[in-house]
Motif scaffolding. Structure first.
Motif, PDB file in Angstrom:
ATOM      1  N   ILE A  61       3.797  -7.862 -11.121  1.00 14.60           N
ATOM      2  CA  ILE A  61       3.517  -6.439 -10.916  1.00 14.60           C
ATOM      3  C   ILE A  61       4.764  -5.889 -10.248  1.00 14.60           C
ATOM      4  O   ILE A  61       5.076  -6.237  -9.106  1.00 14.60           O
ATOM      5  N   GLY A  62       5.496  -5.070 -10.976  1.00 12.49           N
ATOM      6  CA  GLY A  62       6.765  -4.617 -10.426  1.00 12.49           C
ATOM      7  C   GLY A  62       7.315  -3.392 -11.110  1.00 12.49           C
ATOM      8  O   GLY A  62       6.734  -2.872 -12.065  1.00 12.49           O
TER       9      GLY A  62
ATOM     10  N   CYS B 185      10.283  -6.274 -13.829  1.00 16.85           N
ATOM     11  CA  CYS B 185       9.518  -6.779 -14.977  1.00 16.85           C
ATOM     12  C   CYS B 185      10.432  -7.130 -16.139  1.00 16.85           C
ATOM     13  O   CYS B 185      10.245  -8.170 -16.782  1.00 16.85           O
TER      14      CYS B 185
ATOM     15  N   ILE C  48      -2.953  -0.078 -10.257  1.00 12.72           N
ATOM     16  CA  ILE C  48      -2.262  -1.235  -9.688  1.00 12.72           C
ATOM     17  C   ILE C  48      -3.277  -2.203  -9.088  1.00 12.72           C
ATOM     18  O   ILE C  48      -3.231  -3.410  -9.343  1.00 12.72           O
TER      19      ILE C  48
ATOM     20  N   PHE D 128      -4.150  -5.996 -10.289  1.00 14.51           N
ATOM     21  CA  PHE D 128      -4.042  -7.103  -9.345  1.00 14.51           C
ATOM     22  C   PHE D 128      -5.347  -7.907  -9.328  1.00 14.51           C
ATOM     23  O   PHE D 128      -5.325  -9.138  -9.422  1.00 14.51           O
TER      24      PHE D 128
ATOM     25  N   ILE E 156       1.195 -14.811  -8.687  1.00 18.63           N
ATOM     26  CA  ILE E 156       1.362 -13.372  -8.909  1.00 18.63           C
ATOM     27  C   ILE E 156       2.561 -12.928  -8.088  1.00 18.63           C
ATOM     28  O   ILE E 156       2.564 -13.049  -6.858  1.00 18.63           O
TER      29      ILE E 156
ATOM     30  N   ILE F  92       4.780  -9.783  -6.882  1.00 13.01           N
ATOM     31  CA  ILE F  92       4.611  -8.339  -6.740  1.00 13.01           C
ATOM     32  C   ILE F  92       5.734  -7.796  -5.871  1.00 13.01           C
ATOM     33  O   ILE F  92       6.070  -8.393  -4.843  1.00 13.01           O
ATOM     34  N   ASN F  93       6.327  -6.697  -6.304  1.00 14.42           N
ATOM     35  CA  ASN F  93       7.355  -6.052  -5.484  1.00 14.42           C
ATOM     36  C   ASN F  93       6.720  -5.633  -4.164  1.00 14.42           C
ATOM     37  O   ASN F  93       5.606  -5.107  -4.129  1.00 14.42           O
TER      38      ASN F  93
ATOM     39  N   ILE G 180       5.337  -2.157  -3.727  1.00 11.76           N
ATOM     40  CA  ILE G 180       4.092  -1.952  -4.465  1.00 11.76           C
ATOM     41  C   ILE G 180       2.938  -2.631  -3.725  1.00 11.76           C
ATOM     42  O   ILE G 180       1.834  -2.103  -3.646  1.00 11.76           O
ATOM     43  N   ALA G 181       3.219  -3.798  -3.159  1.00 14.91           N
ATOM     44  CA  ALA G 181       2.203  -4.509  -2.381  1.00 14.91           C
ATOM     45  C   ALA G 181       1.715  -3.658  -1.216  1.00 14.91           C
ATOM     46  O   ALA G 181       0.532  -3.703  -0.856  1.00 14.91           O
TER      47      ALA G 181
ATOM     48  N   VAL H  64       0.103 -15.418  -4.142  1.00 16.01           N
ATOM     49  CA  VAL H  64       0.658 -14.072  -4.218  1.00 16.01           C
ATOM     50  C   VAL H  64       1.956 -14.070  -3.435  1.00 16.01           C
ATOM     51  O   VAL H  64       1.978 -14.365  -2.242  1.00 16.01           O
TER      52      VAL H  64
ATOM     53  N   GLU I 297       5.365 -11.816  -2.452  1.00 18.35           N
ATOM     54  CA  GLU I 297       6.006 -10.498  -2.424  1.00 18.35           C
ATOM     55  C   GLU I 297       7.507 -10.687  -2.575  1.00 18.35           C
ATOM     56  O   GLU I 297       8.103 -11.519  -1.894  1.00 18.35           O
TER      57      GLU I 297
END
Length: 119
Positions: A11-12, A17, A48, A52, A64, A66-67, A70-71, A88, A90
């Motif tokens: 998720i980015g 991505c 988002i 997730f 996962i 994730i930027n 965004i987190a 997860v 980051e």
């Protein structure tokens, strides 16, 4: 029947991505759902968070990414995830450097150890 490994989900932002997709991370599951979400300026926080949570529910995803910026938008959902798989992580983005003080998973991991453990 051979055992398959687990996927990495992302998720980015577009650059993040794209980099992971060029590295071969992109997959579609049997329901034709991708393992990535490109977050743009018009992507809603609800979308988002929904993505997730859908990644958490998939049994084919092991990590996962994730930027971190965004987190921060869905911090409550990330803090609520207590399972070890999927992990997860980051990660920084081009415009937003990584800040360890904001990473709730890292804070949780630090709480598991004390300084005496490393002597």
């Amino acid at each position: 029947m051979t055992a398959r490994g687990k996927l990495i989900a992302v998720i980015g932002d577009e650059d993040t991505c794209t980099g992971f997709l060029l590295g071969g991370v992109g997959e579609l599951n049997k329901n034709r759902k991708p393992n990535f979400l490109v977050v743009e300026k018009d992507t809603s926080v609800a979308e988002i968070e929904e993505t997730f949570k859908s990644f958490l529910a998939r049994n084919d995803i092991g990590i996962i990414l994730i930027n971190q910026f965004i987190a921060e938008m869905i911090r409550h959902a990330i803090d609520g995830h207590m399972q070890s798989i999927p992990a997860v992580l980051e990660i920084p983005s081009k415009e937003h450097p990584y800040d360890a003080s904001k990473d709730s998973i890292l804070r949780r991991a630090k709480g598991m150890f004390c300084a005496e453990d490393f002597r």
